[in-house]
Enzyme design. Sequence first.
Site, short mmCIF file in Angstrom:
data_model
loop_
_atom_site.label_atom_id
_atom_site.label_comp_id
_atom_site.label_asym_id
_atom_site.label_seq_id
_atom_site.Cartn_x
_atom_site.Cartn_y
_atom_site.Cartn_z
N ASN A 149 44.03 28.68 38.99
CA ASN A 149 44.93 29.89 40.16
C ASN A 149 44.63 30.23 40.95
OD1 ASN A 149 43.70 31.78 38.28
ND2 ASN A 149 45.51 32.72 37.77
N GLY A 224 39.48 33.09 33.16
CA GLY A 224 40.52 32.29 32.26
C GLY A 224 41.11 32.85 30.99
N SER A 225 41.52 31.96 30.10
CA SER A 225 42.61 32.29 28.69
C SER A 225 41.61 33.04 27.69
CB SER A 225 43.56 30.99 28.36
OG SER A 225 42.68 30.39 28.25
N VAL A 226 42.47 33.49 27.32
CA VAL A 226 41.66 34.10 25.75
C VAL A 226 41.56 33.26 24.61
CG1 VAL A 226 42.59 35.70 24.02
CG2 VAL A 226 43.17 36.56 25.64
N GLY A 229 38.06 31.35 25.90
CA GLY A 229 37.20 32.99 26.21
C GLY A 229 36.23 33.32 24.81
N GLU A 244 36.90 37.44 31.33
CA GLU A 244 37.84 37.79 32.21
C GLU A 244 39.41 37.35 31.67
OE1 GLU A 244 38.20 40.56 34.59
OE2 GLU A 244 36.06 40.83 35.17
N CYS A 278 46.80 36.36 36.72
CA CYS A 278 46.68 37.21 35.16
C CYS A 278 47.16 38.44 35.29
CB CYS A 278 44.67 37.29 35.47
SG CYS A 278 44.34 38.33 37.00
P1 NAP Z 1 41.98 27.67 30.73
O1 NAP Z 1 42.26 26.77 30.12
O2 NAP Z 1 41.24 28.62 29.94
O3 NAP Z 1 40.32 26.99 31.50
C1 NAP Z 1 39.35 28.09 32.06
C2 NAP Z 1 38.66 27.31 32.46
O4 NAP Z 1 37.43 26.62 31.21
C3 NAP Z 1 38.48 25.84 33.18
O5 NAP Z 1 37.15 25.27 33.75
C4 NAP Z 1 38.28 25.02 31.60
O6 NAP Z 1 37.93 23.40 31.99
C5 NAP Z 1 37.01 25.92 30.76
N1 NAP Z 1 37.39 24.84 29.56
C6 NAP Z 1 38.39 24.85 28.55
N2 NAP Z 1 37.27 24.91 28.16
C7 NAP Z 1 36.31 25.32 27.51
C8 NAP Z 1 35.42 24.83 26.70
N3 NAP Z 1 35.79 24.53 25.34
N4 NAP Z 1 34.23 25.56 26.55
C9 NAP Z 1 33.99 26.09 28.10
N5 NAP Z 1 34.51 26.37 29.44
C10 NAP Z 1 36.37 25.83 28.75
O7 NAP Z 1 42.65 28.74 31.77
P2 NAP Z 1 43.21 28.05 33.15
O8 NAP Z 1 44.25 27.77 32.59
O9 NAP Z 1 42.55 27.10 33.80
O10 NAP Z 1 44.19 29.59 33.56
C11 NAP Z 1 44.73 31.01 33.20
C12 NAP Z 1 44.87 31.75 32.38
O11 NAP Z 1 43.45 32.93 32.85
C13 NAP Z 1 45.45 32.43 31.99
O12 NAP Z 1 45.31 33.24 30.99
C14 NAP Z 1 45.16 33.97 32.65
O13 NAP Z 1 45.40 35.15 32.98
C15 NAP Z 1 43.38 33.97 32.83
N6 NAP Z 1 42.89 34.71 34.24
C16 NAP Z 1 41.97 35.67 34.46
C17 NAP Z 1 41.96 35.98 35.20
C18 NAP Z 1 41.38 37.65 35.58
O14 NAP Z 1 40.73 38.17 36.35
N7 NAP Z 1 41.15 38.48 34.18
C19 NAP Z 1 41.88 35.86 37.18
C20 NAP Z 1 42.65 34.65 36.66
C21 NAP Z 1 43.38 33.70 35.31
P3 NAP Z 1 39.08 22.25 31.85
O15 NAP Z 1 39.76 22.78 33.21
O16 NAP Z 1 38.22 20.87 32.11
O17 NAP Z 1 39.48 22.56 30.62
#
Ligand code: NAP
Length: 470
Positions: A149, A224-226, A229, A244, A278
């Site tokens: 995002n 990324g997502s919970v 994480g 985060e 987020c």
């Molecule tokens: P996501 O699906 O968790 O993916 C985030 C990253 O993790 C991507 O690079 C993804 O790679 C990677 N990933 C996926 N599976 C993994 C694994 N098994 N091991 C290691 N890495 C892995 O999150 P998203 O859909 O991109 O982003 C949205 C989420 O991020 C929302 O929950 C949002 O609230 C959160 N977010 C939090 C903040 C904050 O600062 N708190 C800021 C922005 C967003 P791939 O793309 O290759 O699957």
Amino acid sequence: MKMLINGELRDKKAKIEVINPYDNKLIDKVPEGSKEDVMDAIKAAKNAKKTMNDLSSRKIYEILFKISLKLKDNIDNFAELITLETGKPIKDSKEEIKRSIQTIELSAEESKRVYGETVPMDATIGGKGFIGFTIKIPLGVIGAITPFNYPINLALHKIAPAIATKNTIVIKPSSQAPLSLLKLGELFNEFLPPGAINIVTGSGGIIGDEIVKNTDVDKISFTGSVKTGISISKRAGLKKLTMELGGNDPLIVLNDADIEEAVLAATRGSYLFSGQVCIAVKRIILQNSIADDFLQKFVKKTRQLKVGDPMDPKTDIGPLIDENSAINVEKRVNNALKDGAELLCGGKRKANFYMPTVLDNVTSKMELVQEETFGPISPIIRVKDIDEALKVANDTKYGLQSGIFTQSIKNALKAAEKLDTGSVLINKQPTFRTDNMPFGGFKMSGIGKEGIKYAVEDMTKTKLVVINSN
Ligand code: NAP
């Protein structure tokens, strides 16, 4: 575009297609990295540690400062790339790049302030005659994984403080939006020694997994997502972790609030990047006596939003990142309607787009507000007083940020004390971040803080030196 490993661009036969969420057309392909590629990147980062450590803080400052100037010269190019790969409205992509420039500038400045303290050894029995001081040293290799995002600024919240503290970094961008970071990597690579920054594209399950498990990586910084994480925490072993994660931020509006201001805040907070933020406002909690007035104004504002081509500077709402995400939002809204919520506007999906939607009479039990719903949705929960508002606001596993509108200092301070979130915003939507503030959630929203000074602290280790002067 190509990966960046040990100062060189690396391509692969296997590719990941990067799709424009607005028209579902192919924008570009990036290499689908393998386990060997990411291991090479980690090795390069390990080998570059000494070269980075030998650079003076002044040199690091100059390097970061020059990179910030280069980015300043390229605001439009980078913003267009973000909009192409994420569907973010171009005006918001430009904002992201302007903030990114500041993120690098702040890191350049902070690179001059990486130092320890003296320890009053003689304040203890046995300490007399000893001189103690600490020094801050780089952790080594930072492993970073980022979401779709804010593909540039969130990555920079890891890269720039890592460089400021003379660490090296291996970063894996989201497979949905890797292009802008790859382009940014080329900028960094012009000024840094080979191996200081490595960008590896490929699946989370392969590239991310190796970064998480590899024992040559000293810290994982994940945004990324919970769900991801938690899975990373289980695999990371004894590495330092910054997490985060997702949010479910409430905006409370009490009966003594400035309603016009609260409506503007709710509009900005709920619909920024179609709610795929987020810290977007994910629940609007209204005190009964002002609810109708607020809603009448808020629905009017929501209807005025311009939905359409994200490249159009007038567009407020673009598509969601992909059709599955839009379908997921649609399902949750439909379920809430079945369970008694009332649709005030929106409620329609067209391919990857979901219309900005206001739903009244939502209850805390509905999945729409129990889980993080990444879409342009404003669920309204009505409450009788501040105590109920605070209880509802805290009734979630998330704890990123929260906001309250009230003219009463007593209510504001009560909210500041009771809201169980990393930040409490008074008379402002929680969808607010400056790049120097301590940023990071409580509960399932994360571990640790970012914000340059705080990330710098987390990317160093403290060594104590004691001199016996007896
Ligand atoms: P996501 O699906 O968790 O993916 C985030 C990253 O993790 C991507 O690079 C993804 O790679 C990677 N990933 C996926 N599976 C993994 C694994 N098994 N091991 C290691 N890495 C892995 O999150 P998203 O859909 O991109 O982003 C949205 C989420 O991020 C929302 O929950 C949002 O609230 C959160 N977010 C939090 C903040 C904050 O600062 N708190 C800021 C922005 C967003 P791939 O793309 O290759 O699957």
